[in-house]
Design an enzyme around this catalytic site. Sequence first.
Site, short mmCIF file in Angstrom:
data_model
loop_
_atom_site.label_atom_id
_atom_site.label_comp_id
_atom_site.label_asym_id
_atom_site.label_seq_id
_atom_site.Cartn_x
_atom_site.Cartn_y
_atom_site.Cartn_z
N ARG A 170 0.91 -1.00 0.02
CA ARG A 170 0.25 0.15 -0.60
C ARG A 170 0.44 1.25 0.03
O ARG A 170 1.80 1.54 0.38
CB ARG A 170 -1.14 0.22 1.24
CG ARG A 170 -1.85 -0.88 1.10
CD ARG A 170 -2.89 -0.81 0.23
NE ARG A 170 -4.35 -1.35 -0.06
CZ ARG A 170 -4.31 -2.68 -0.82
NH1 ARG A 170 -3.52 -2.59 -2.15
NH2 ARG A 170 -5.53 -3.52 -0.86
N GLU B 154 -4.59 7.13 -6.20
CA GLU B 154 -4.31 6.19 -7.35
C GLU B 154 -6.20 6.42 -7.63
O GLU B 154 -6.73 6.27 -7.23
CB GLU B 154 -4.19 4.99 -6.66
CG GLU B 154 -2.93 4.45 -6.22
CD GLU B 154 -3.34 2.83 -6.36
OE1 GLU B 154 -3.69 2.18 -6.00
OE2 GLU B 154 -1.84 1.93 -5.21
N HIS C 223 0.04 -0.13 -9.99
CA HIS C 223 -1.32 -1.13 -9.34
C HIS C 223 -1.09 -2.36 -9.79
O HIS C 223 -2.50 -2.42 -9.93
CB HIS C 223 -1.96 -0.78 -8.36
CG HIS C 223 -2.24 -0.43 -6.89
ND1 HIS C 223 -3.09 -0.10 -6.11
CD2 HIS C 223 -1.89 -2.20 -6.95
CE1 HIS C 223 -2.63 -0.81 -5.00
NE2 HIS C 223 -2.55 -2.48 -4.96
#
Length: 337
Positions: free
Chosen positions: A237, A266, A285
């Site tokens: 994270r 994000e 990601h």
Amino acid sequence: MSWNVLITARTMNETGVSALQHLRDSGANVIFPPRHGPLSETELLQVLPNVDAVLASMDKFTDAVLSSPQAKQLKLISRWGVGYDAIDIPAATRNGILVAYCPGMLNETVADYAFSLLCGVARRVHEGHEIMRRGEWRLTWGHNIHGKTLGILGCGRIGQAMARRAAGFGMRLLGYDIAPHPDAQKLGIEFVSLDELVAQSDFLSLHAALTPQNRGLLGEAQLRRMKPSSYLINTARGALIDETALVRAVTEKWIAGAALDAYVTEPLPKDHPLRTAPNVLITPHQASCSYETGGQVSDAAAAAIIELMSGRKPRCVVDKAVYSSAALRVSLPGGGA
């Protein structure tokens, strides 16, 4: 009665075709929002009315959203993946909403990717690629991986999978975890303090879940303790790291580089300084994005919805106390508990 199932996880379009069909065959009315997630609070409030279940991205399911009139029909949030830190779990339980997830299914895939990032940034593979793309021929120098020290912050399933990969490179293994697991020690991981971990690691790989306690865990003080020849890898994270301090760390060469797949915000803003910081390998990601694992996770996330829609308990629920809640929004044989 048919359930309205909202799909916010964009991965379902890539690896969830069969899972979506299974939902439809089970009687669900599958709905897609105007755009895929992660969705903000405002966006969720616009699409949640009359929705019974969400197959969710990292959407912002805050207390305000979960307690809202727009979410009054919501019975289940089924997360595509492992992390559920974007969901206010106590608020979900308080409102009688189940939260399901897919633990253990991403371990090997994420570890593959994390170790790929480690190798890529250490040997400057990304820089060599860009040099060739520009039509140039120039060498880039990196650091060895074999025989070095790998520090693993968070030694759960994915951290242990990372350790198994590192063993093949003859790496020394250090670990930091608030609750060290015996299985990690069996893999040869030596548990040390956080200060020792950052100071001794040639590669520091993050595999901890995000909690209020570890938000910003790696700040300026920790980054300054790292070796000038060390690298930071994050597939966990983004909020575990103080990104402003990290930009300084790579720019001022406190560390040799970083490889990142997760960020505080994000999608990563187009003008974010990490996009142009030196010696940083960044990806969007996508550590969990393998076709094989993606299909399995899509099936599992859809199965949780089908199970509850059919009056059965989903196999993996984050907080089982929800079954005892007076606000529980489904009827289950024999009661919730």
